[in-house]
Design a protein around this motif. Sequence first.
Motif, mmCIF file in Angstrom:
data_model
loop_
_atom_site.group_PDB
_atom_site.id
_atom_site.type_symbol
_atom_site.label_atom_id
_atom_site.label_comp_id
_atom_site.label_asym_id
_atom_site.label_seq_id
_atom_site.Cartn_x
_atom_site.Cartn_y
_atom_site.Cartn_z
ATOM 1 N N THR A 89 0.844 -1.197 0.000
ATOM 2 C CA THR A 89 0.000 0.000 0.000
ATOM 3 C C THR A 89 0.877 1.245 0.000
ATOM 4 O O THR A 89 1.724 1.412 0.882
ATOM 5 N N PRO A 90 0.725 2.131 -0.982
ATOM 6 C CA PRO A 90 1.569 3.327 -1.034
ATOM 7 C C PRO A 90 1.394 4.190 0.207
ATOM 8 O O PRO A 90 0.309 4.297 0.766
ATOM 9 N N THR A 91 2.494 4.798 0.628
ATOM 10 C CA THR A 91 2.441 5.725 1.753
ATOM 11 C C THR A 91 1.667 6.972 1.348
ATOM 12 O O THR A 91 1.939 7.566 0.307
ATOM 13 N N GLU A 92 0.676 7.325 2.151
ATOM 14 C CA GLU A 92 -0.083 8.532 1.847
ATOM 15 C C GLU A 92 0.829 9.750 1.980
ATOM 16 O O GLU A 92 1.562 9.892 2.946
ATOM 17 N N ARG A 93 0.785 10.596 0.975
ATOM 18 C CA ARG A 93 1.670 11.772 0.959
ATOM 19 C C ARG A 93 0.846 13.034 0.748
ATOM 20 O O ARG A 93 0.409 13.324 -0.360
ATOM 21 N N ALA A 94 0.599 13.731 1.843
ATOM 22 C CA ALA A 94 -0.109 15.007 1.738
ATOM 23 C C ALA A 94 0.838 16.068 1.195
ATOM 24 O O ALA A 94 2.057 15.974 1.352
ATOM 25 N N LEU A 95 0.276 17.068 0.522
ATOM 26 C CA LEU A 95 1.106 18.157 0.036
ATOM 27 C C LEU A 95 1.666 18.943 1.206
ATOM 28 O O LEU A 95 0.974 19.202 2.197
ATOM 29 N N GLY A 96 2.926 19.297 1.107
ATOM 30 C CA GLY A 96 3.580 20.017 2.186
ATOM 31 C C GLY A 96 4.030 21.391 1.761
ATOM 32 O O GLY A 96 3.321 22.096 1.042
ATOM 33 N N ALA A 97 5.209 21.771 2.196
ATOM 34 C CA ALA A 97 5.782 23.074 1.884
ATOM 35 C C ALA A 97 7.121 22.880 1.194
ATOM 36 O O ALA A 97 7.829 21.897 1.442
ATOM 37 N N VAL A 98 7.467 23.807 0.340
ATOM 38 C CA VAL A 98 8.751 23.799 -0.339
ATOM 39 C C VAL A 98 9.596 24.928 0.243
ATOM 40 O O VAL A 98 9.208 26.098 0.197
ATOM 41 N N VAL A 99 10.735 24.566 0.826
ATOM 42 C CA VAL A 99 11.655 25.533 1.420
ATOM 43 C C VAL A 99 12.843 25.684 0.473
ATOM 44 O O VAL A 99 13.534 24.708 0.184
ATOM 45 N N THR A 100 13.081 26.897 -0.015
ATOM 46 C CA THR A 100 14.206 27.156 -0.897
ATOM 47 C C THR A 100 15.241 27.971 -0.134
ATOM 48 O O THR A 100 14.915 29.009 0.447
ATOM 49 N N VAL A 101 16.489 27.477 -0.129
ATOM 50 C CA VAL A 101 17.587 28.125 0.586
ATOM 51 C C VAL A 101 18.615 28.577 -0.446
ATOM 52 O O VAL A 101 19.082 27.768 -1.251
ATOM 53 N N ILE A 102 18.976 29.867 -0.413
ATOM 54 C CA ILE A 102 19.881 30.444 -1.408
ATOM 55 C C ILE A 102 20.956 31.254 -0.705
ATOM 56 O O ILE A 102 20.672 31.999 0.239
ATOM 57 N N ALA A 103 22.208 31.120 -1.155
ATOM 58 C CA ALA A 103 23.310 31.923 -0.620
ATOM 59 C C ALA A 103 24.523 31.761 -1.527
ATOM 60 O O ALA A 103 24.539 30.915 -2.426
ATOM 61 N N GLN A 104 25.541 32.571 -1.285
ATOM 62 C CA GLN A 104 26.791 32.421 -2.025
ATOM 63 C C GLN A 104 27.403 31.053 -1.749
ATOM 64 O O GLN A 104 27.945 30.406 -2.633
ATOM 65 N N SER A 105 27.312 30.631 -0.502
ATOM 66 C CA SER A 105 27.706 29.273 -0.115
ATOM 67 C C SER A 105 26.837 28.883 1.075
ATOM 68 O O SER A 105 26.435 29.743 1.863
ATOM 69 N N ILE A 106 26.525 27.611 1.183
ATOM 70 C CA ILE A 106 25.655 27.119 2.256
ATOM 71 C C ILE A 106 26.417 26.059 3.031
ATOM 72 O O ILE A 106 26.764 25.005 2.490
ATOM 73 N N SER A 107 26.672 26.347 4.288
ATOM 74 C CA SER A 107 27.469 25.451 5.116
ATOM 75 C C SER A 107 26.620 24.327 5.694
ATOM 76 O O SER A 107 25.387 24.381 5.712
ATOM 77 N N ALA A 108 27.315 23.303 6.200
ATOM 78 C CA ALA A 108 26.629 22.217 6.891
ATOM 79 C C ALA A 108 25.913 22.744 8.133
ATOM 80 O O ALA A 108 24.832 22.276 8.492
ATOM 81 N N GLU A 109 26.527 23.752 8.773
ATOM 82 C CA GLU A 109 25.889 24.349 9.950
ATOM 83 C C GLU A 109 24.548 24.979 9.579
ATOM 84 O O GLU A 109 23.557 24.821 10.293
ATOM 85 N N ALA A 110 24.522 25.689 8.441
ATOM 86 C CA ALA A 110 23.283 26.342 8.015
ATOM 87 C C ALA A 110 22.209 25.316 7.703
ATOM 88 O O ALA A 110 21.064 25.428 8.169
ATOM 89 N N LEU A 111 22.555 24.308 6.907
ATOM 90 C CA LEU A 111 21.572 23.270 6.587
ATOM 91 C C LEU A 111 21.129 22.531 7.843
ATOM 92 O O LEU A 111 19.956 22.186 7.996
ATOM 93 N N GLY A 112 22.074 22.300 8.750
ATOM 94 C CA GLY A 112 21.734 21.615 9.992
ATOM 95 C C GLY A 112 20.782 22.415 10.859
ATOM 96 O O GLY A 112 19.837 21.872 11.452
#
Length: 348
Positions: A89-112
């Motif tokens: 049985t497929p996992t039900e997937r409700a529509l969520g939110a799309v988060v877009t992250v933009i920068a000159q560089s994105i560190s692991a700390e920022a993503l974390g």
Amino acid sequence: MNAPTSPSPENALLITVSGPDHPGITSELMAILHAHGGAVDDVEQVVVRGHLVLSLVIEIGDPNTLRKELLLLAYDRNLQITFETVKATPTERALGAVVTVIAQSISAEALGSIASNIARCGGNIDRIVRLARYPVVAYELVVLGVPIDQLRAALGALAGPLGVDIALQRDGLGLRAQRLVVLDVDSTLIQNEVIDLLAAEANCEPEVAALTERAMAGELDFEQSLRARVKLLTGLHESALAAAAANVRLTPGARTFIRTLKQMGFKVALVSGGFSYFTELLKEELGLDHAYANELEVLNGVLTGRLVGPVVDRERKAALLREIATLEGIDRDQTVAVGDGANDLDML
């Protein structure tokens, strides 16, 4: 590797293939599945730096013979392959939110930090996709399980400290529809403030700077400040406009950003509290669809120190966004505004 149990009608087989990407892997895999009567219920594939990760959910009666052929394919192609029995049985997937992250560089700390805040408000990251690498880095995160308003509150304060821009949108087919992007100009699309460039041509930089400071201190509203600064340009020859325009510098990545939007079919407009002479030049140079700004009055080849028509302030910017959207037949939910100051707040 232990053989999986034969899937029952309640179960299916999850196959995950990983390793160096080569042309033909997916087609060969599908040919084997077809030969064994496997029905594909789900599939996801991504390639990261030449490394393939492909996952399929299939329904098949007896997986053992299939498993042997797939292991042989993996051996021949220098791949790794795993098998796991999962619910059919497929996992039900409700529509969520799309988060877009933009920068000159994105560190692991920022993503974390972003991931931690998503988790703290009960959200789960369903998917991460890199959208761009140069001249800026951009990632898209699809988040499930949390209302977008709650997510916006959780992530909104992170952008400044992390040195990134964060945008949130509702997931769904609307993300693929035609869109309108409205851009501020001064210190957004371009690195300059056009009034400062004109002040340099008119040798009144200190006076213009003083008026700007008074506006920032709340002593003057935007229109009062703009009209006072324009008055200081009285008598400036119109050739100074071209001289100032020669010093305009696009923000790094702006040209690529707009070219990408146009390739995607987006409409792009400029709505500026600056001056129409400059926005028209930018519109022509960048192939934009619309441009609105304040018009400097010129008589007999010189600036009069006055404006023609209504001032493009924060209320006018918001009204222009609505007008352009209506003109282009684009729903308000499909509009994006980009700005950097109080004069942009109403359209954001």
